[in-house]
Design a protein around this motif. Structure first.
Motif, PDB file in Angstrom:
ATOM      1  N   ARG A  54       0.823  -1.204   0.000  1.00  0.00           N
ATOM      2  CA  ARG A  54       0.000   0.000   0.000  1.00  0.00           C
ATOM      3  C   ARG A  54       0.864   1.264   0.000  1.00  0.00           C
ATOM      4  O   ARG A  54       0.626   2.185  -0.756  1.00  0.00           O
ATOM      5  N   TRP A  61       2.668   3.442  -9.110  1.00  0.00           N
ATOM      6  CA  TRP A  61       1.732   4.173  -9.976  1.00  0.00           C
ATOM      7  C   TRP A  61       2.485   5.172 -10.862  1.00  0.00           C
ATOM      8  O   TRP A  61       2.197   5.304 -12.058  1.00  0.00           O
ATOM      9  N   VAL A  72      -4.639  -1.088 -18.167  1.00  0.00           N
ATOM     10  CA  VAL A  72      -5.075  -2.446 -17.817  1.00  0.00           C
ATOM     11  C   VAL A  72      -6.585  -2.520 -17.992  1.00  0.00           C
ATOM     12  O   VAL A  72      -7.328  -1.722 -17.435  1.00  0.00           O
ATOM     13  N   LEU A  75     -10.279  -5.934 -15.683  1.00  0.00           N
ATOM     14  CA  LEU A  75     -10.100  -6.435 -14.306  1.00  0.00           C
ATOM     15  C   LEU A  75     -11.417  -6.946 -13.739  1.00  0.00           C
ATOM     16  O   LEU A  75     -11.430  -7.799 -12.852  1.00  0.00           O
ATOM     17  N   GLU A  80     -14.387 -11.777  -8.096  1.00  0.00           N
ATOM     18  CA  GLU A  80     -14.186 -10.822  -6.995  1.00  0.00           C
ATOM     19  C   GLU A  80     -13.549 -11.462  -5.760  1.00  0.00           C
ATOM     20  O   GLU A  80     -12.807 -10.813  -5.035  1.00  0.00           O
ATOM     21  N   LEU A 104       0.211  -3.548  -9.897  1.00  0.00           N
ATOM     22  CA  LEU A 104      -0.320  -2.274  -9.390  1.00  0.00           C
ATOM     23  C   LEU A 104      -1.826  -2.203  -9.632  1.00  0.00           C
ATOM     24  O   LEU A 104      -2.602  -1.896  -8.717  1.00  0.00           O
ATOM     25  N   ALA A 105      -2.224  -2.511 -10.874  1.00  0.00           N
ATOM     26  CA  ALA A 105      -3.642  -2.398 -11.221  1.00  0.00           C
ATOM     27  C   ALA A 105      -4.479  -3.356 -10.375  1.00  0.00           C
ATOM     28  O   ALA A 105      -5.555  -2.991  -9.892  1.00  0.00           O
ATOM     29  N   ALA A 108      -4.649  -2.082  -6.721  1.00  0.00           N
ATOM     30  CA  ALA A 108      -5.483  -0.876  -6.592  1.00  0.00           C
ATOM     31  C   ALA A 108      -6.957  -1.244  -6.759  1.00  0.00           C
ATOM     32  O   ALA A 108      -7.815  -0.724  -6.047  1.00  0.00           O
ATOM     33  N   TYR A 109      -7.243  -2.155  -7.670  1.00  0.00           N
ATOM     34  CA  TYR A 109      -8.629  -2.498  -7.990  1.00  0.00           C
ATOM     35  C   TYR A 109      -9.278  -3.335  -6.879  1.00  0.00           C
ATOM     36  O   TYR A 109     -10.382  -3.037  -6.426  1.00  0.00           O
ATOM     37  N   PHE A 110      -8.577  -4.384  -6.450  1.00  0.00           N
ATOM     38  CA  PHE A 110      -9.173  -5.292  -5.456  1.00  0.00           C
ATOM     39  C   PHE A 110      -8.776  -4.942  -4.024  1.00  0.00           C
ATOM     40  O   PHE A 110      -9.336  -5.488  -3.082  1.00  0.00           O
ATOM     41  N   GLU A 113      -5.613  -5.846   0.506  1.00  0.00           N
ATOM     42  CA  GLU A 113      -6.035  -6.861   1.489  1.00  0.00           C
ATOM     43  C   GLU A 113      -6.279  -8.212   0.812  1.00  0.00           C
ATOM     44  O   GLU A 113      -6.193  -9.249   1.461  1.00  0.00           O
TER      45      GLU A 113
ATOM     46  N   ARG B  51     -18.494   0.739  -2.500  1.00  0.00           N
ATOM     47  CA  ARG B  51     -17.187   0.437  -3.086  1.00  0.00           C
ATOM     48  C   ARG B  51     -17.053   1.324  -4.314  1.00  0.00           C
ATOM     49  O   ARG B  51     -17.898   1.267  -5.213  1.00  0.00           O
ATOM     50  N   LEU B  53     -14.429   3.248  -7.337  1.00  0.00           N
ATOM     51  CA  LEU B  53     -13.152   3.259  -8.038  1.00  0.00           C
ATOM     52  C   LEU B  53     -13.150   4.394  -9.050  1.00  0.00           C
ATOM     53  O   LEU B  53     -14.184   4.683  -9.662  1.00  0.00           O
ATOM     54  N   SER B  58      -2.683   4.860 -14.773  1.00  0.00           N
ATOM     55  CA  SER B  58      -2.753   3.461 -15.198  1.00  0.00           C
ATOM     56  C   SER B  58      -3.543   2.584 -14.239  1.00  0.00           C
ATOM     57  O   SER B  58      -3.573   1.379 -14.415  1.00  0.00           O
ATOM     58  N   ALA B  59      -4.159   3.171 -13.214  1.00  0.00           N
ATOM     59  CA  ALA B  59      -4.867   2.317 -12.246  1.00  0.00           C
ATOM     60  C   ALA B  59      -6.241   2.879 -11.905  1.00  0.00           C
ATOM     61  O   ALA B  59      -6.523   4.056 -12.127  1.00  0.00           O
ATOM     62  N   GLU B  60      -7.075   1.996 -11.413  1.00  0.00           N
ATOM     63  CA  GLU B  60      -8.364   2.426 -10.881  1.00  0.00           C
ATOM     64  C   GLU B  60      -8.189   2.468  -9.376  1.00  0.00           C
ATOM     65  O   GLU B  60      -7.987   1.432  -8.744  1.00  0.00           O
TER      66      GLU B  60
END
Lengths: 304, 168
Positions: A54, A61, A72, A75, A80, A104-105, A108-110, A113, B51, B53, B58-60
């Motif tokens: 984190r 990034w 990306v 995703l 999930e 990274l993607a 950040a997305y999920f 954790e 939740r 986003l 390059s990221a969400e």
């Protein structure tokens, strides 16, 4: 008994008289190999550190967004929750920018954790300067580690092509090449987890990869010593001619695009006892079709 | 990073609040946001969880957030539970308009970052700020358009009803 075990460990498990008969360079090489193998950490999923990931997301990034202009997609195709085996094509020599961008993607997305592990070549994990990778959840590529990760209901990223694919020549950059390695299919069946193909493009444009150097690797007995089937030759920054890529290189700022495809539930699609070859051909064909479409989107190498 | 954008809407705060307080409508007007889903039993009020986003570079980025302040037609604030550290706030205020009707001043604020990320974290926030600011600005513009269209449609419907009543 203990003395015998110590002696065997010192000689990499070979009988002492055979070790004594070996020539000096061979013994030297074996000794180096032994040292390297000793450095390879045991499978320890607990080394993954969500707080570390984190806190380093901003740095990743910056690298991903500014240097590689990472993109990306898909995703949302990754389930999930629960264990999943993500299977990627691998590019970019030992620097593997596609892994950086995707990790990274994913995190950040999920969220950091969600347990997420990546398999890497033993040699990568034995390098002192790359010790931080273990905090990201990178573990040595072995069946035992894969088992542990999936049993812990984690998401696991594997690159079946491994060192063979990552060092393919630049003119084969838009080719998925797993070298007929099917261990990932057995793994998915064993744990009954879905396979999510992850296709990336751009990594093989971060240097001019000339040859895998398979004959050179065989000549130097790297396969037996380090499980290395290649001794890659490339033109890269800042070295110019780069043989082995052991110290890495400065990757060119090629645009990296990654796409996660819908999950494949093997037993639902191929029956209770799927044919490994059929599954392999299906997965690689899907990935190759996607890679072809992504390649068609690119107008210029590096710039994307 | 602290980003705030504001806009004047030609509709009273009560009308704007109907949209802002309904998380199911967020993806219809939020620009750059790829997810805003309710994960708590209650869709609104203090303690509601979403939740969310947002695509930045390059990221969400985003994570799980929780509503910590809910003052109808005035304030709605949230803070992050997981993901990047963030706080967000909607501020709605009445603004009398020239034609005598009541309009609304709407502000959307976001503070985001990652504690402990050091100098690279600070740099990344500076690099990301223009993108986030752009997302907020476009979101407010789309909110204004949506609310004002709804307001116009409602006024037109009211006029039709009044005419129908007068002629009947």
């Amino acid at each position: 008994m203990e003395a015998t075990a110590t002696e065997a460990a010192r000689t990499n498990g070979r009988p002492p008289d055979e070790e004594a008969r070996a020539s000096l360079p061979t013994r030297l090489l074996r000794s180096v190999a032994g040292q390297v193998q000793k450095r390879i950490p045991a499978a320890d999923l607990d080394e993954r550190d969500p707080d570390y990931i984190r806190e380093n997301l901003p740095a990743a990034w910056l690298l991903s967004s500014l240097w590689f202009r990472g993109e990306v997609r898909g995703l949302g195709n990754i389930p999930e929750t629960g264990p999943v085996l993500m299977v990627g094509n691998h590019s970019g020599g030992n620097m593997t920018p596609d892994t950086t961008v995707f990790t990274l993607a994913f995190c950040a997305y999920f969220g950091v954790e969600r347990p997420f592990y990546q398999l890497a070549h033993n040699l990568v994990l034995s390098m002192p300067q790359l010790g931080f990778l273990r905090k990201y959840g990178t573990v040595a590529a072995s069946h035992a580690n894969s088992q542990k990760a999936l049993s812990a209901r984690a998401a696991l990223l594997v690159y079946p092509g491994g060192d063979y694919e990552v060092h393919r020549p630049s003119w084969e950059r838009n080719r998925v090449d797993f070298g007929r390695r099917k261990g990932f299919i057995r793994l998915a069946l064993e744990h009954d987890v879905p396979i999510v193909p992850v296709v990336s493009i751009g990594g093989q444009e971060t240097a001019l990869f000339i040859s895998r150097g398979e004959r050179l690797a065989k000549l130097l007995a790297l396969d037996r010593m380090f499980r290395l089937k290649v001794m890659p030759v490339s033109l890269s920054l800042p070295w110019g001619l780069n043989v082995g890529d052991m110290l890495g290189h400065l990757p060119l700022p090629a645009k990296i695009t990654v796409e996660a495809l819908p999950p494949i539930y093997l037993r639902e699609e191929f029956g209770a006892e799927p044919d490994l070859d059929e599954v392999y051909d299906h997965v690689t064909r899907l990935m190759q079709d996607t890679l072809d479409a992504m390649a068609a989107e690119r107008r210029l190498p590096v710039l994307g | 990073m602290r980003v705030a954008e504001a806009i004047e809407v030609s509709a009273p705060p009560s009308v704007v609040w109907k949209v802002v307080a309904d998380p199911t409508r967020y993806l219809h007007f939020l620009a750059g946001f790829t997810r805003w889903e309710v994960v708590s039993d209650e869709p609104g009020g203090v303690g509601a969880r979403y939740r969310m986003l947002m695509r930045v570079g390059s990221a969400e980025i985003g994570g799980l957030i929780e509503v910590v302040e809910w003052a109808p037609e005035r304030e709605l604030a949230w803070t992050s539970i997981t993901g990047i550290d963030q706080r967000g706030r909607w501020r709605l205020r009445e603004r009398p308009r020239e034609d005598g009707t009541m309009g609304a001043w709407v502000q959307l604020r976001m503070t985001a970052g990652v504690a402990g990320s050091g100098i690279l974290g600070w740099i990344s926030e500076q690099v990301a700020a223009p993108t986030v600011r752009g997302h907020l600005r476009r979101s407010l513009q789309q909110l204004k358009r949506q609310v004002e269209h709804e307001e116009l449609r409602e006024r037109a419907a009211a006029r039709r009803r009044a005419r129908a009543g007068a002629s009947g």
